[in-house]
Design a protein around this motif. Structure first.
Motif, mmCIF file in Angstrom:
data_model
loop_
_atom_site.group_PDB
_atom_site.id
_atom_site.type_symbol
_atom_site.label_atom_id
_atom_site.label_comp_id
_atom_site.label_asym_id
_atom_site.label_seq_id
_atom_site.Cartn_x
_atom_site.Cartn_y
_atom_site.Cartn_z
ATOM 1 N N LYS A 46 0.843 -1.198 0.000
ATOM 2 C CA LYS A 46 0.000 0.000 0.000
ATOM 3 C C LYS A 46 0.876 1.246 0.000
ATOM 4 C CE LYS A 46 -3.741 -0.123 2.329
ATOM 5 N NZ LYS A 46 -4.746 -0.126 3.429
ATOM 6 N N ARG A 47 0.657 2.089 -0.976
ATOM 7 C CA ARG A 47 1.396 3.345 -1.085
ATOM 8 C C ARG A 47 0.403 4.497 -1.246
ATOM 9 N NH1 ARG A 47 5.393 0.669 -5.543
ATOM 10 N NH2 ARG A 47 3.472 -0.501 -5.868
ATOM 11 N N PRO A 48 0.759 5.688 -0.806
ATOM 12 C CA PRO A 48 -0.141 6.824 -1.023
ATOM 13 C C PRO A 48 -0.211 7.171 -2.500
ATOM 14 C CG PRO A 48 1.964 7.591 -0.186
ATOM 15 C CD PRO A 48 1.992 6.097 -0.101
ATOM 16 N N VAL A 49 -1.319 7.795 -2.890
ATOM 17 C CA VAL A 49 -1.508 8.250 -4.262
ATOM 18 C C VAL A 49 -1.419 9.769 -4.281
ATOM 19 C CG1 VAL A 49 -3.180 8.482 -6.141
ATOM 20 C CG2 VAL A 49 -2.893 6.273 -4.994
ATOM 21 N N PHE A 50 -0.627 10.312 -5.212
ATOM 22 C CA PHE A 50 -0.509 11.765 -5.352
ATOM 23 C C PHE A 50 -1.097 12.198 -6.686
ATOM 24 C CE2 PHE A 50 2.153 11.273 -1.750
ATOM 25 C CZ PHE A 50 2.107 12.499 -1.098
ATOM 26 N N LEU A 51 -2.002 13.175 -6.610
ATOM 27 C CA LEU A 51 -2.802 13.596 -7.759
ATOM 28 C C LEU A 51 -2.216 14.797 -8.496
ATOM 29 C CD1 LEU A 51 -6.283 13.634 -5.976
ATOM 30 C CD2 LEU A 51 -5.337 11.759 -7.359
ATOM 31 N N ASN A 52 -2.244 14.698 -9.808
ATOM 32 C CA ASN A 52 -1.965 15.841 -10.669
ATOM 33 C C ASN A 52 -2.908 15.728 -11.866
ATOM 34 O OD1 ASN A 52 -0.884 18.066 -11.984
ATOM 35 N ND2 ASN A 52 0.888 16.951 -12.786
ATOM 36 N N VAL A 53 -4.207 15.914 -11.606
ATOM 37 C CA VAL A 53 -5.212 15.799 -12.661
ATOM 38 C C VAL A 53 -5.420 17.161 -13.293
ATOM 39 C CG1 VAL A 53 -6.361 13.806 -11.668
ATOM 40 C CG2 VAL A 53 -7.063 16.078 -10.954
ATOM 41 N N VAL A 105 -16.988 10.350 -12.706
ATOM 42 C CA VAL A 105 -15.863 9.422 -12.627
ATOM 43 C C VAL A 105 -14.928 9.831 -11.495
ATOM 44 C CG1 VAL A 105 -13.864 8.505 -13.856
ATOM 45 C CG2 VAL A 105 -16.035 8.787 -15.058
ATOM 46 N N ALA A 106 -14.777 11.136 -11.269
ATOM 47 C CA ALA A 106 -13.917 11.606 -10.175
ATOM 48 C C ALA A 106 -14.416 11.086 -8.829
ATOM 49 C CB ALA A 106 -13.874 13.137 -10.166
ATOM 50 N N THR A 107 -15.732 11.143 -8.606
ATOM 51 C CA THR A 107 -16.258 10.632 -7.336
ATOM 52 C C THR A 107 -16.131 9.106 -7.276
ATOM 53 O OG1 THR A 107 -18.518 10.602 -8.243
ATOM 54 C CG2 THR A 107 -17.853 12.552 -7.031
ATOM 55 N N SER A 108 -16.260 8.443 -8.415
ATOM 56 C CA SER A 108 -16.082 6.988 -8.442
ATOM 57 C C SER A 108 -14.658 6.620 -8.042
ATOM 58 C CB SER A 108 -16.394 6.431 -9.833
ATOM 59 O OG SER A 108 -17.750 6.590 -10.153
ATOM 60 N N ILE A 109 -13.695 7.375 -8.539
ATOM 61 C CA ILE A 109 -12.291 7.129 -8.181
ATOM 62 C C ILE A 109 -12.093 7.363 -6.686
ATOM 63 C CG2 ILE A 109 -9.933 7.976 -8.462
ATOM 64 C CD1 ILE A 109 -10.631 8.530 -11.405
ATOM 65 N N GLY A 110 -12.697 8.439 -6.169
ATOM 66 C CA GLY A 110 -12.590 8.699 -4.734
ATOM 67 C C GLY A 110 -13.113 7.546 -3.906
ATOM 68 N N LYS A 111 -14.232 6.969 -4.315
ATOM 69 C CA LYS A 111 -14.801 5.825 -3.597
ATOM 70 C C LYS A 111 -13.874 4.613 -3.653
ATOM 71 C CE LYS A 111 -19.610 7.203 -4.401
ATOM 72 N NZ LYS A 111 -20.866 6.876 -5.121
ATOM 73 N N ILE A 112 -13.273 4.392 -4.816
ATOM 74 C CA ILE A 112 -12.344 3.271 -4.974
ATOM 75 C C ILE A 112 -11.155 3.424 -4.034
ATOM 76 C CG2 ILE A 112 -10.688 2.216 -6.573
ATOM 77 C CD1 ILE A 112 -12.734 2.970 -8.824
ATOM 78 N N LEU A 113 -10.607 4.626 -3.958
ATOM 79 C CA LEU A 113 -9.465 4.873 -3.074
ATOM 80 C C LEU A 113 -9.846 4.673 -1.612
ATOM 81 C CD1 LEU A 113 -8.053 8.048 -4.872
ATOM 82 C CD2 LEU A 113 -7.072 5.742 -4.910
ATOM 83 N N ARG A 114 -11.041 5.111 -1.223
ATOM 84 C CA ARG A 114 -11.470 4.933 0.163
ATOM 85 C C ARG A 114 -11.694 3.451 0.480
ATOM 86 N NH1 ARG A 114 -13.699 8.083 4.144
ATOM 87 N NH2 ARG A 114 -12.243 9.609 3.258
ATOM 88 N N GLU A 115 -12.312 2.728 -0.438
ATOM 89 C CA GLU A 115 -12.552 1.300 -0.212
ATOM 90 C C GLU A 115 -11.253 0.542 0.003
ATOM 91 O OE1 GLU A 115 -14.718 0.153 -3.669
ATOM 92 O OE2 GLU A 115 -16.634 1.007 -2.963
ATOM 93 N N GLY A 135 -8.594 1.918 1.337
ATOM 94 C CA GLY A 135 -7.893 2.470 2.496
ATOM 95 C C GLY A 135 -6.624 3.210 2.156
ATOM 96 N N ILE A 136 -6.637 3.963 1.056
ATOM 97 C CA ILE A 136 -5.423 4.616 0.563
ATOM 98 C C ILE A 136 -5.382 6.088 0.966
ATOM 99 C CG2 ILE A 136 -4.227 5.335 -1.557
ATOM 100 C CD1 ILE A 136 -5.178 2.747 -2.834
ATOM 101 N N ALA A 189 -11.018 13.766 -1.802
ATOM 102 C CA ALA A 189 -11.959 13.474 -0.715
ATOM 103 C C ALA A 189 -11.986 11.999 -0.361
ATOM 104 C CB ALA A 189 -13.363 13.940 -1.095
ATOM 105 N N GLY A 190 -11.642 11.132 -1.312
ATOM 106 C CA GLY A 190 -11.668 9.697 -1.051
ATOM 107 C C GLY A 190 -10.513 9.195 -0.201
#
Length: 268
Positions: A104-111, A119-129, A131-132, A181-182
């Protein structure tokens, strides 16, 4: 149907409604769609998720390694997520997380650019599920120095961890905020500006949208965004701020105090 922000397109989680109507609803930033007005300036290569119709600038995720503390306290390895969040962005993120699931590694965003808010909220949900932890920052790969952009992209898609450093980005737009937010833990550099762009609804398929239908989609997006933010631990008042910029050429810049008050970043 799309909800966009000017210069960043984002699909709000309207897929269920649009499926029933045989339309794809999106929230976009900028342009003539529902959008936000953005002012911020070896391994085996994995197949490109999305297949035919997937755009070249679509978001990708790749592993990076830096000096001790490069990505936070006791952190030297992270996953960089960069590009534009199109309709297949969640597939790309899932593929990347699965591919680099060794730890498990943190994700850093540059969108950037016009992105799909749903799709952005879907990605947030995936990251939360999963535990990232999520942060905001630009990954600079050492191996890309002197390379053409296409060569650098190919290198990033190879899956080989790249020696890199993290720099601040000038602005985190609405797409960035919704994905951030995720994160279980959410971080952002002090000098990164948070922008909430103007939004509007448009049909990706070129279909006319009645005013009544458009307003219904707007209300649904606002309510779904409130629910999403509440579930992620972010103040749902942010959804009202987003809605306040609907259909008008206005960007709302949040102060650092606002970012903390709205719990866009976490204290721990």
């Amino acid at each position: 149907m799309q909800m966009h922000w000017n210069a960043s397109t984002a699909d709000a989680s309207l897929c269920a409604v649009l499926a029933r109507l045989c339309l794809l609803a999106m929230l976009a930033i900028g342009g003539s769609q529902i959008a936000l007005s953005q002012t911020r300036p070896g391994g085996v290569p994995a197949p490109v998720p999305g297949g035919i119709g997937s755009l070249a600038d679509a978001v990708m995720i790749y592993p990076a390694h830096g000096a001790s503390g490069a990505c936070g306290e006791n952190c030297s390895d992270w996953l960089a997520a960069e590009g534009t969040v199109h309709w297949d962005g969640h597939k790309r993120i899932i593929a990347g997380l699965d591919r680099f699931a060794d730890r498990k590694r943190p994700v850093f965003l540059n969108v950037r650019e016009q992105s799909n808010l749903s799709v952005a909220t879907s990605i947030g949900k995936i990251l939360r599920e999963r535990g990232i932890d999520v942060g905001v920052g630009r990954t600079i790969a050492d191996q890309c120095r002197g390379l053409r952009e296409s060569e650098c992209v190919a290198l990033k898609r190879s899956g080989v961890p790249l020696q890199a450093s993290l720099l601040s980005i000038s602005a985190c737009d609405l797409t960035c905020v919704l994905i951030l937010a995720g994160g279980v833990r959410r971080t952002m550099p002090e000098d990164t500006t948070v922008l909430i762009q103007s939004t509007q609804i448009a049909s990706r398929l070129g279909l006319n949208v009645s005013d009544e239908h458009r307003e219904g989609l707007r209300v649904r997006f606002r309510e779904q965004t409130k629910l999403y933010l509440t579930q992620m631990g972010v103040d749902p008042a942010l959804a009202d701020m987003i809605d306040a910029n609907y259909g008008i050429a206005r960007n709302t810049q949040l102060s650092r105090a606002d970012v903390v008050r709205l719990r866009i970043v976490t204290e721990r």
